[in-house]
Design an enzyme around this catalytic site. Structure first.
Site, short mmCIF file in Angstrom:
data_model
loop_
_atom_site.label_atom_id
_atom_site.label_comp_id
_atom_site.label_asym_id
_atom_site.label_seq_id
_atom_site.Cartn_x
_atom_site.Cartn_y
_atom_site.Cartn_z
N LYS A 159 11.99 9.60 1.22
CA LYS A 159 10.74 9.09 1.12
C LYS A 159 10.21 8.61 2.54
CE LYS A 159 9.00 4.99 0.42
NZ LYS A 159 8.85 3.71 -0.25
N ASP B 152 7.32 7.78 -3.97
CA ASP B 152 7.48 6.24 -4.52
C ASP B 152 7.17 5.98 -5.87
OD1 ASP B 152 4.56 6.23 -4.58
OD2 ASP B 152 4.47 4.77 -3.40
#
Ligand code: SF4
Length: 278
Positions: A176, A195
């Site tokens: 991420k 996310d």
């Protein structure tokens, strides 16, 4: 609106049109040639049929989702304040389990106090802790930021790497964070940022059935054109903040409403797919 007229409020189930329990017809109704309404079993069968033929990943549906998101959020980007790749990397590490607003309150003073990667590399994690305390999980975050700075200085000549493989060798950096830095700073689409917002909305829109980030990323990479990866993730993040919030999404105001079958919609004009949620 004409006074006294109340707008139609669709049921949460999406079965508002002509919904009702089928009752046997009275003799007078039969004589009038009326037919009984569908039974619960018939309705269940027809629901199953319509869900069976439905493909949430159909190219036309994906194109429509992308078109609507482009309309709603034409040029959104990362909301973390930063001036270079290092600042963005630090801000992204600090944003875990926190909000961008919270992180943006901390980073201006942080980067004034420690302007370069080398300044961070010279710290111990304990020295950094008080400066980032308000972002939460500050002990782990301190270790990650200081560890990443040391590695960047010793292994990468003081420059944040611009490829996934080397970014993933930095402490505290998973896909991420690497995707945020690669996409936002280096404009490289190596993957998609996944996310909490992207996870929730991808599931609500039935773009994935998975719940863990790496699998969701793979699913999205298969259906979203590569040139859209960076923008698409940011659009979902903004949509998740503005309308498609975790509890009680604002479906009545959402432009995607009639192509969204999310199981936890708060308002619907279309059929609900109960598994389309987290
Ligand atoms: S209709 Fe509701 S659940 Fe679906 S995307 Fe919009 S806000 Fe989210």
């Amino acid at each position: 609106m004409v006074r006294g007229r109340i707008p139609r409020q669709p049921a949460k189930t999406g079965r508002h049109e002509g919904a009702g329990i089928s009752r046997p017809l009275k003799a007078s109704q039969k004589n009038a040639g009326l037919r009984p309404g569908p039974t619960q079993a018939t309705k269940k069968k027809s629901r199953e049929r319509s869900t069976k033929g439905y493909n949430p990943l159909a190219p036309e549906r994906i194109a429509e989702i992308l078109r609507l998101l482009d309309q709603l959020y034409p040029d959104v980007t990362c909301a973390l304040t930063h001036k270079d790749a290092w600042q963005l990397l630090v801000a992204t590490i600090l944003s875990a389990q926190s909000t961008d607003v919270n992180v943006n309150r901390v980073t201006p003073e942080l980067f004034r106090k420690y302007p370069t990667v080398a300044d961070f590399a010279a710290l111990t994690p304990e020295q950094l802790e008080p400066d980032i305390r308000s972002t939460g999980f500050f002990r782990n975050k301190s270790k990650s930021v200081v560890g990443a700075a040391k590695r960047i200085v010793t292994e990468f000549g003081g420059q944040v790497p611009d490829d996934m493989a080397r970014l993933l060798t930095l402490p505290g950096v998973a896909r991420k964070t690497a995707n945020v830095v690669l996409g936002t700073w280096f404009k490289k689409a190596d993957g998609l940022v996944v996310d909490t917002h992207v996870t929730r909305i991808a599931r609500r829109l039935e773009l994935t059935k998975n719940t863990d980030a790496p699998k969701i990323e793979q699913d999205l990479m298969k259906v979203i054109p590569r040139e859209k990866w960076i923008l698409f993730a940011h659009q979902l993040i903004w949509h998740g903040r503005k309308l498609c919030i975790a509890r009680r999404p604002k479906c009545v105001d959402c432009a995607l409403e009639n192509i969204c079958h999310a199981g936890d919609k708060t308002w619907s004009t279309v059929e609900i797919h109960k598994n389309a949620k987290l």
